[in-house]
Scaffold this active site. Structure first.
Site, PDB file in Angstrom:
ATOM      1  N   ARG A   1       0.824  -1.215   0.000  1.00 16.17           N
ATOM      2  CA  ARG A   1       0.000   0.000   0.000  1.00 16.17           C
ATOM      3  C   ARG A   1       0.860   1.270   0.000  1.00 16.17           C
ATOM      4  O   ARG A   1       0.433   2.327   0.418  1.00 16.17           O
ATOM      5  CB  ARG A   1      -0.938  -0.025   1.201  1.00 16.17           C
ATOM      6  CG  ARG A   1      -1.994  -1.127   1.092  1.00 16.17           C
ATOM      7  CD  ARG A   1      -2.756  -1.331   2.376  1.00 16.17           C
ATOM      8  NE  ARG A   1      -3.472  -0.125   2.773  1.00 16.17           N
ATOM      9  CZ  ARG A   1      -4.025   0.041   3.975  1.00 16.17           C
ATOM     10  NH1 ARG A   1      -3.922  -0.916   4.875  1.00 16.17           N
ATOM     11  NH2 ARG A   1      -4.662   1.147   4.278  1.00 16.17           N
TER      12      ARG A   1
ATOM     13  N   ARG B   1       2.213   9.005  -5.826  1.00 19.40           N
ATOM     14  CA  ARG B   1       1.283  10.003  -6.387  1.00 19.40           C
ATOM     15  C   ARG B   1       1.922  10.771  -7.526  1.00 19.40           C
ATOM     16  O   ARG B   1       3.041  11.270  -7.380  1.00 19.40           O
ATOM     17  CB  ARG B   1       0.860  10.996  -5.305  1.00 19.40           C
ATOM     18  CG  ARG B   1       0.144  10.346  -4.152  1.00 19.40           C
ATOM     19  CD  ARG B   1      -0.274  11.391  -3.136  1.00 19.40           C
ATOM     20  NE  ARG B   1      -0.830  10.727  -1.956  1.00 19.40           N
ATOM     21  CZ  ARG B   1      -0.663  11.149  -0.725  1.00 19.40           C
ATOM     22  NH1 ARG B   1       0.052  12.230  -0.492  1.00 19.40           N
ATOM     23  NH2 ARG B   1      -1.210  10.514   0.278  1.00 19.40           N
TER      24      ARG B   1
ATOM     25  N   ARG C   1       9.167  -5.647  17.039  1.00 15.93           N
ATOM     26  CA  ARG C   1      10.251  -4.692  16.900  1.00 15.93           C
ATOM     27  C   ARG C   1      10.078  -3.655  17.998  1.00 15.93           C
ATOM     28  O   ARG C   1       8.961  -3.295  18.368  1.00 15.93           O
ATOM     29  CB  ARG C   1      10.215  -3.998  15.521  1.00 15.93           C
ATOM     30  CG  ARG C   1      10.503  -4.912  14.372  1.00 15.93           C
ATOM     31  CD  ARG C   1      11.913  -5.469  14.388  1.00 15.93           C
ATOM     32  NE  ARG C   1      12.912  -4.442  14.112  1.00 15.93           N
ATOM     33  CZ  ARG C   1      14.210  -4.613  14.239  1.00 15.93           C
ATOM     34  NH1 ARG C   1      14.687  -5.764  14.668  1.00 15.93           N
ATOM     35  NH2 ARG C   1      15.058  -3.644  13.957  1.00 15.93           N
TER      36      ARG C   1
ATOM     37  N   ARG D   1      14.963   7.960  12.088  1.00 17.51           N
ATOM     38  CA  ARG D   1      14.444   9.315  11.841  1.00 17.51           C
ATOM     39  C   ARG D   1      14.720  10.204  13.042  1.00 17.51           C
ATOM     40  O   ARG D   1      15.023   9.717  14.137  1.00 17.51           O
ATOM     41  CB  ARG D   1      12.957   9.292  11.512  1.00 17.51           C
ATOM     42  CG  ARG D   1      12.055   8.802  12.624  1.00 17.51           C
ATOM     43  CD  ARG D   1      10.594   8.865  12.201  1.00 17.51           C
ATOM     44  NE  ARG D   1       9.712   8.350  13.235  1.00 17.51           N
ATOM     45  CZ  ARG D   1       8.388   8.373  13.169  1.00 17.51           C
ATOM     46  NH1 ARG D   1       7.792   8.899  12.111  1.00 17.51           N
ATOM     47  NH2 ARG D   1       7.652   7.884  14.152  1.00 17.51           N
TER      48      ARG D   1
ATOM     49  N   GLU E   1      15.382   8.226  16.700  1.00 16.14           N
ATOM     50  CA  GLU E   1      14.751   6.921  16.889  1.00 16.14           C
ATOM     51  C   GLU E   1      15.651   5.823  16.330  1.00 16.14           C
ATOM     52  O   GLU E   1      16.137   5.920  15.200  1.00 16.14           O
ATOM     53  CB  GLU E   1      13.390   6.873  16.188  1.00 16.14           C
ATOM     54  CG  GLU E   1      12.393   7.865  16.753  1.00 16.14           C
ATOM     55  CD  GLU E   1      11.001   7.713  16.164  1.00 16.14           C
ATOM     56  OE1 GLU E   1      10.764   6.710  15.437  1.00 16.14           O
ATOM     57  OE2 GLU E   1      10.157   8.589  16.405  1.00 16.14           O
TER      58      GLU E   1
ATOM     59  N   TYR F   1      -0.995  -4.354  14.513  1.00 14.04           N
ATOM     60  CA  TYR F   1      -0.485  -2.983  14.413  1.00 14.04           C
ATOM     61  C   TYR F   1      -1.649  -2.058  14.094  1.00 14.04           C
ATOM     62  O   TYR F   1      -2.055  -1.892  12.957  1.00 14.04           O
ATOM     63  CB  TYR F   1       0.613  -2.861  13.352  1.00 14.04           C
ATOM     64  CG  TYR F   1       1.156  -1.447  13.308  1.00 14.04           C
ATOM     65  CD1 TYR F   1       1.825  -0.929  14.409  1.00 14.04           C
ATOM     66  CD2 TYR F   1       0.946  -0.620  12.220  1.00 14.04           C
ATOM     67  CE1 TYR F   1       2.292   0.374  14.406  1.00 14.04           C
ATOM     68  CE2 TYR F   1       1.409   0.678  12.210  1.00 14.04           C
ATOM     69  CZ  TYR F   1       2.084   1.172  13.307  1.00 14.04           C
ATOM     70  OH  TYR F   1       2.531   2.460  13.316  1.00 14.04           O
TER      71      TYR F   1
ATOM     72  N   ASP G   1      -3.565   1.558  13.925  1.00 12.00           N
ATOM     73  CA  ASP G   1      -3.519   3.014  13.977  1.00 12.00           C
ATOM     74  C   ASP G   1      -4.443   3.461  15.110  1.00 12.00           C
ATOM     75  O   ASP G   1      -5.336   2.709  15.547  1.00 12.00           O
ATOM     76  CB  ASP G   1      -3.981   3.619  12.653  1.00 12.00           C
ATOM     77  CG  ASP G   1      -2.915   3.524  11.575  1.00 12.00           C
ATOM     78  OD1 ASP G   1      -1.720   3.506  11.921  1.00 12.00           O
ATOM     79  OD2 ASP G   1      -3.274   3.461  10.377  1.00 12.00           O
TER      80      ASP G   1
END
Length: 371
Positions: free
Chosen positions: A170, A174, A247, A278, A304, A352, A354
């Site tokens: 996914r 764009r 993880r 990041r 991180e 996982y 959201d």
């Protein structure tokens, strides 16, 4: 003494507690941490709401969920537009026309599409068998090598050739100049931080912090008619069907005596050599201003580092492969004989989630319980 004992003061537990109290139930919430909010917990440092357990940007396409959270907080208009840093080259994320222009100097969507197609054909992949092949078949080799490979291997601690293709199916690509990461109808961050939002959810509910349910579960179970458990499901069953893999993430947070470190909330380091995945600069989640609208003279950053989970670490991301799926399924079957315990949330369901999905799941379960 209580109708419900809720183990975990994260989003699932907070929503369940709010709805149970609204239904006239007597509720006790406990958490082994010294704060509420679970991984969405924010704390104020130098006037900045710092996301202690990593960046959380609320986004949803569900009008029901959006209306629900807006009872407890006012959301700002933050839009998630991360930047990728590859050895000092900066690229816009998700992959869009800004990215393609920087990568290949193309100007039109037609040129970008042709370049991607050309690289896909050169790779000759028809049926992607792993993440590397899936990524190349979507965006070509240049973007894969610079912006996907190193970051993904740091994130998962495995070569992309050993990761399943579905992880990246996914991937947003764009052919427009739209660098909003989420395709969501609603998006933002609670003004004043997530902790304040969860405080409002838990208003009037009894809470005990620093309490480990698993260390004395019989005593806790004796206090309530039903248990809502949001901790690790394998720990609940004494790892009898095996240990689930996760993880984990380690954070290095520091206050800097400067107003602006990187000019963006999130910068991903996509090369393999940089040890962190990041850097988050927390003030930009609230446009660099405090609650009174004043510009802030200092900034707070968090680096991180992704790592394999081991006992004692915080589990973050379930490793959704075949082996762990089979272990979780064994535990899920065990839950079917549990009349007293409700399993929910990211750890309780080994999923996982959201944030909006956690809230949606908690609301669905409370409807079963109270309607």
């Amino acid at each position: 003494m209580y109708d419900y004992l809720i183990v975990g003061a994260g989003l699932y537990g907070a929503v369940f507690a709010h709805e149970a109290k609204r239904a006239g139930k007597k509720v006790l919430v406990i958490d082994r941490r010294d704060h509420i909010g679970g991984n969405v917990y924010t704390e104020e440092i130098e006037g900045i709401q710092v996301h202690r357990y990593g960046a959380h940007i609320f986004h949803t396409n569900s009008t029901e969920v959006w209306k629900y959270v807006c009872q407890f907080a006012t959301f700002n208009r933050f839009t998630n537009s991360p930047v990728a840093n590859y050895h000092g080259e900066l690229y816009s994320l998700p992959f869009n026309m800004y990215t393609f222009n920087r990568m290949w100097n193309v100007v039109t969507p037609q040129e970008a599409a042709a370049k991607i197609e050309e690289q896909k054909k050169e790779a000759g992949i028809t049926e992607p068998k792993n993440l590397e092949e899936q990524a190349i078949s979507l965006v070509g080799t240049d973007i894969y090598e610079k912006l996907i490979k190193g970051y993904t291997e740091k994130q998962w601690g495995r070569p992309c050739t050993e990761l399943p293709a579905f992880i990246i199916k996914r991937l947003p690509v764009r052919l427009t100049f739209d660098n909003n990461y989420f395709n969501a109808l609603y998006q933002g961050i609670p003004v004043g931080g997530y902790t304040r939002m969860v405080e409002h959810m838990l208003e009037g509910v009894e809470i005990r912090l620093g309490e480990d349910y698993l260390a004395d579960r019989e005593a806790w179970n004796a206090l309530a008619e039903k248990i809502v458990y949001t901790g690790p499901i394998d720990a609940f069953y004494h790892y009898s069907a095996g240990t689930l893999a996760y993880r984990s993430v380690r954070f290095e947070t520091e206050v800097l005596d400067m107003p602006n470190f990187q000019g963006n909330a999130a910068v991903n380091y996509t090369d393999r050599e940089t040890p962190w995945t990041r850097i988050i600069e927390h003030k930009w989640f609230e446009f660099g201003r405090d609650s009174g609208g004043r510009d802030l003279p200092k900034t707070v950053i968090s680096r991180e580092y992704s790592s394999e989970w081991k006992p004692g670490d915080e589990p973050y991301y379930p490793v959704n492969d075949e082996k762990n799926g089979a272990v979780y399924e064994a535990y899920r079957r065990m839950t079917l004989s549990q009349d007293k315990v409700i399993f929910g949330g990211r750890l309780g369901e080994y999923k996982y989630y959201d944030m909006d999905r956690v809230i949606e799941a908690a609301l669905a379960r409370t409807r079963q319980e109270f309607n």
